[in-house]
Design an enzyme around this catalytic site. Structure first.
Site, short mmCIF file in Angstrom:
data_model
loop_
_atom_site.label_atom_id
_atom_site.label_comp_id
_atom_site.label_asym_id
_atom_site.label_seq_id
_atom_site.Cartn_x
_atom_site.Cartn_y
_atom_site.Cartn_z
N GLU A 40 55.64 17.95 28.89
CA GLU A 40 54.80 18.89 28.15
C GLU A 40 54.81 18.60 26.66
O GLU A 40 53.77 18.73 25.99
CB GLU A 40 55.25 20.34 28.42
CG GLU A 40 54.92 20.85 29.80
CD GLU A 40 53.44 20.89 30.08
OE1 GLU A 40 52.65 21.06 29.13
OE2 GLU A 40 53.05 20.73 31.25
N CYS A 193 35.30 20.50 35.26
CA CYS A 193 34.77 21.44 34.26
C CYS A 193 34.86 20.80 32.88
O CYS A 193 35.57 21.24 31.98
CB CYS A 193 35.56 22.75 34.30
SG CYS A 193 34.76 24.12 33.42
N CYS A 200 29.49 20.76 38.21
CA CYS A 200 29.56 22.10 38.81
C CYS A 200 29.49 22.07 40.33
O CYS A 200 30.11 22.91 41.01
CB CYS A 200 28.45 22.99 38.25
SG CYS A 200 28.62 23.31 36.47
N CYS A 203 32.89 21.89 41.86
CA CYS A 203 33.88 22.87 41.38
C CYS A 203 34.31 23.82 42.51
O CYS A 203 33.47 24.44 43.16
CB CYS A 203 33.31 23.68 40.23
SG CYS A 203 34.48 24.87 39.54
N CYS A 209 31.86 31.65 38.77
CA CYS A 209 31.48 31.25 37.42
C CYS A 209 30.22 31.96 36.94
O CYS A 209 29.10 31.66 37.39
CB CYS A 209 31.28 29.73 37.36
SG CYS A 209 30.96 29.12 35.70
#
Length: 345
Positions: A40, A193, A200, A203, A209
């Protein structure tokens, strides 16, 4: 709209499409928060592709907190060469000492303890707790911000609605498997995205959405025009001794390129070694190299002019003298690698 199945759809997609990344855990494999933390920190403002080789080598060199805490800071900084944002390396090293001393080498689990570690902000803490400890913290990075903004059709620029996005993100966060859920959203944001031309039709949460329903996916999130970066100019000195050694110095452990090796440079940073610098600036008969070196920092653009001096007496300056052929094996920051390439082309 009923969002009760949102996380289920995300997790189902992830089980079939997850990216194979070295810091991710296989099912039923014991999780190591140290590895999650390292990944991270490395991924802050750096792409996955760039991080992977550094992460693998880092874990091979420092497989645990104790090993990292016992290593000299200079070794960690030199390792970090080319990855950028060198304060991350300093923060990792300092945090490892804190964990080793205050927590007996065991990475803390509590949010308050994790947030106290240098270089760990709200997102990084939430991601570590979710991925390594399966806590239900809402971790929201730039990819997830974009997804949330589109799901709820939030039309204002992200910087103005971060609190709203966090509120909606908490609403969608599952109580279990949150680590996989967060990583799934990262994958969806990076592969589906997208900021421009989102895919789309691929997705897994398209039915939730609102931006897609309102045909405004391409305009969310609203962009803010970036300001042109100011330009700084400076000089850098390529000094070679009579026996083909090159002069380097190590920068201070604060400011730009903290603790890194560099060819002496001036005019763009206050990170200088006064004893060495006075002697260098008093040297006469430098030869100016044609062209300039351009380098982008986060807040400004740097233009460096190179000056060369050959057959210098190594005893005149008490710096770090390295054999010219060994420079490629050093942990030089990207800017100094540009200097090396510029001089030798």
């Amino acid at each position: 709209m009923d969002y009760s199945n949102f996380s289920k759809n995300v997790l189902t997609w992830y089980s079939l499409n997850r990216r194979d990344l070295p810091w991710r855990y296989e099912d039923n494999l014991k999780k190591d928060p140290y590895k999650t933390w390292v990944s991270e920190i490395m991924l802050q403002q750096t792409t996955v592709t760039a991080v992977i080789p550094y992460y693998n080598k880092f874990l091979a060199t420092w497989p645990n907190v104790k090993k990292l805490s016992e290593s000299p800071l200079e070794d960690v900084l030199d390792f970090w060469s080319g990855l950028g944002y060198y304060n991350r390396a300093k923060n990792l090293h300092l945090s490892s000492k804190i964990i080793n001393t205050e927590y007996d080498g065991v990475f803390p689990e509590g949010e308050e303890e994790i947030r106290k570690l240098p270089g760990v902000g709200e997102y990084t803490s939430a991601a570590i707790r979710a991925i390594a400890f399966d806590k239900s913290d809402a971790a929201v990075d730039s990819n997830i911000e974009r997804i949330i903004a589109r799901i709820f059709c939030l039309k204002d620029p992200i910087v103005k609605i971060k609190k709203d996005i966090k509120k909606y993100a908490k609403k969608l966060t599952p109580k279990k498997n949150n680590g996989d859920y967060i990583q799934a959203l990262m994958d969806i944001g990076s592969s589906i995205c997208l900021p421009k031309n989102p895919l789309c039709n691929s997705c897994p949460v398209i039915k939730f959405c609102q931006a897609e329903k309102d045909s405004c996916t391409e305009t969310i999130p609203q962009k803010i025009k970036k300001k042109n970066k100011p330009i700084r100019k400076g000089s850098v000195y390529w000094i070679i001794s009579s026996d083909e050694k090159v002069l380097l110095k190590r920068r201070k452990n604060k400011g730009l390129l903290p603790g890194m090796l560099e060819f002496p440079s001036y005019g763009w940073s206050d990170n200088i070694n006064e004893e060495i610098d006075k002697k260098i600036l008093s040297i006469k008969n430098f030869k100016k190299k044609k062209g300039v070196i351009s380098h982008q920092f986060s807040h400004f653009k740097l233009l460096l002019t190179v000056y060369k001096k050959k057959e210098f007496n190594i005893n005149d300056i008490n710096g770090i003298w390295i054999d010219k052929e060994d420079l490629n094996n050093l942990g030089l920051p990207t800017l100094m690698k540009k200097v090396f390439n510029h001089v030798n082309n």
